[in-house]
Design an enzyme around this catalytic site. Structure first.
Site, PDB file in Angstrom:
ATOM      1  N   ASP A 116       0.752  -1.278  -0.034  1.00 22.28           N
ATOM      2  CA  ASP A 116       0.219  -0.139   0.093  1.00 22.28           C
ATOM      3  C   ASP A 116       0.791   1.114   0.084  1.00 22.28           C
ATOM      4  OD1 ASP A 116      -1.995   1.644   0.405  1.00 22.28           O
ATOM      5  OD2 ASP A 116      -2.236   1.435   2.427  1.00 22.28           O
ATOM      6  N   ASP A 299      -2.113   6.005  -4.909  1.00 22.45           N
ATOM      7  CA  ASP A 299      -2.430   5.156  -3.944  1.00 22.45           C
ATOM      8  C   ASP A 299      -3.050   3.805  -4.216  1.00 22.45           C
ATOM      9  OD1 ASP A 299      -3.430   4.079  -1.433  1.00 22.45           O
ATOM     10  OD2 ASP A 299      -4.557   5.483  -0.975  1.00 22.45           O
TER      11      ASP A 299
END
Length: 425
Positions: A116, A299
């Site tokens: 992430d 992201d």
């Protein structure tokens, strides 16, 4: 935006990072691939975003731990072997284009995790956790090389809370090995974020300013130990459902996955991988979204494209997507203009099919447009979600997996830049 759309956001995560170990002999630079795989459970977007992005509370255990009291698990550090800098890639598994997971070894166990770029802490399910959600996943048991550090980490979000204990162990990404990597073991979870997920943990790849206790995120330890020939990692996300074609590469990027040049953009806030867009256009027209420029975040832990509430509502009005997708061919092109480079998203890139079971699948090669027009699909929605990121990082737009599938992304810590190049599918 109804709650159905929320079921996609951060579940991706694509996410990935690389792996490696101490090399005992010299060998040529090479690319090792970490495949990302899809998980078969969906967590609501709002829950995942709350968990990943909510301020995480840090506190020491009530009894301060003296360095002399740290448990070494019987491990005696070995002399560091001379190793050659290299590239490492891990294959990722694609689940309905909404979750991308890949392997990482902690101690003696392998886990499937989300890599992430939108968070910085390293969470993993622990055997210390007795909640039902934890038991549904692989649970970490400290190895002989682990160390007890005695730091606690707490996350409170809209639908529950999570408590962890930060310790350390050896971590392996493919052929890269990192000693004493700090890990937040999940010891208690209340809520459905992990119970309804198909991954065992989350590896944060954002900047260390976001990490707990000023501990180094995994990639920063890799940088510090000079394990790569270049301090960058990259994501290629395949649009083929249930495939293992997606990958994260550490130390470079796979040029065979590109269908055009790469353009780099400077990071403007070393917290997220945040860059500045000059404008967001709808069919080439300035609709006033970025009068002074817009902050945008790359992201991999977010499935959708998000924007400030008012702007996102305006964008939905401008796109005016019919529920049955009957106006697919009339939907506008969206353009993120960054440093003079236009990154276009056609309707096929940002339309989602809502299935009977509530899952949302991007309209791509696996779902034909004629299926929508002929009425064989139940509902068609845009892959957008309103999200107000607070100051000082916000307001900002998030370029999630919908964008990052079309454009291979590169995260360069040597130059603090984010690169995008059209991905080859």
């Amino acid at each position: 935006m109804n709650q159905l759309i929320f079921s996609l956001l951060i579940v991706t995560i694509l996410c990935g990072q690389e792996q490696g170990s101490f090399l005992q002999e010299k060998q040529d630079n090479q690319i090792f691939t970490i495949k990302l795989k899809e998980t078969h459970k969906i967590v609501t977007a709002r829950e995942m975003y709350d968990f990943l992005s909510t301020k995480q509370t840090y506190f020491r255990q009530q009894t301060p731990i003296d360095i002399q009291e740290i448990e070494f698990g019987g491990y005696v550090p070995k002399p560091q072997q001379k190793e050659q800098k290299k590239e490492t890639s891990l294959k990722l598994h694609n689940f309905k284009n909404t979750q991308f997971t890949g392997p990482i070894t902690v101690g003696d166990q392998e886990f499937q995790v989300i890599f992430d770029t939108g968070s910085a802490n390293f969470w993993i399910d622990s055997t210390k956790c007795k909640n039902e959600g934890c038991k549904q996943h692989t649970q970490y048991k400290p190895s002989l090389r682990s160390k007890h550090l005695g730091y606690a980490l707490n996350v409170q979000f809209g639908t529950g809370d999570l408590n962890g204990e930060i310790n350390s162990d050896v971590v392996k990404l493919g052929e890269i090995e990192v000693e004493d990597q700090n890990i937040a073991e999940i010891i208690e979870e209340n809520g459905s974020v992990f119970q309804n997920s198909g991954f065992d943990g989350i590896v944060g790849l954002a900047y260390p300013s976001m990490a707990a206790y000023n501990f180094n995120p995994l990639f920063d330890n890799i940088i510090q130990e000079k394990k790569l020939k270049s301090n960058q990692f990259s994501f290629y996300m395949s649009n083929q459902v249930n495939s293992y074609e997606s990958q994260i590469t550490f130390g470079g990027y796979d040029v065979t996955k590109l269908d055009g040049p790469v353009h780099y953009h400077p990071v403007i806030d070393k917290y997220y991988w945040m860059i500045k867009a000059e404008n967001i256009l709808v069919n080439g027209k300035d609709e006033g979204f970025c009068p002074k420029g817009c902050k945008v975040v790359a992201d991999t832990g977010t499935s959708l494209i998000t924007g400030p509430f008012e702007d996102l509502m305006k964008l939905l009005d401008l796109t005016n997507i019919n529920d049955d997708c009957s106006n697919l061919n009339e939907l506008p092109k969206l353009t993120f203009r960054i440093d003079g480079v236009d990154y276009d998203l056609e309707s096929r890139d940002y339309i989602m099919e809502l299935k009977d079971d509530g899952t949302e699948i991007p309209l791509n090669n696996d779902v034909s447009a004629s299926a929508f027009i002929q009425g064989t699909s139940k509902q068609c929605i845009g892959a957008f979600m309103p999200l107000d990121i607070p100051d000082p990082q916000g307001p900002a737009w998030i370029l999630g997996d919908i964008f990052l599938t079309k454009y291979l992304s590169i995260y360069d810590r040597d130059t603090n830049m984010v690169g995008f190049g059209k991905a080859k599918h």
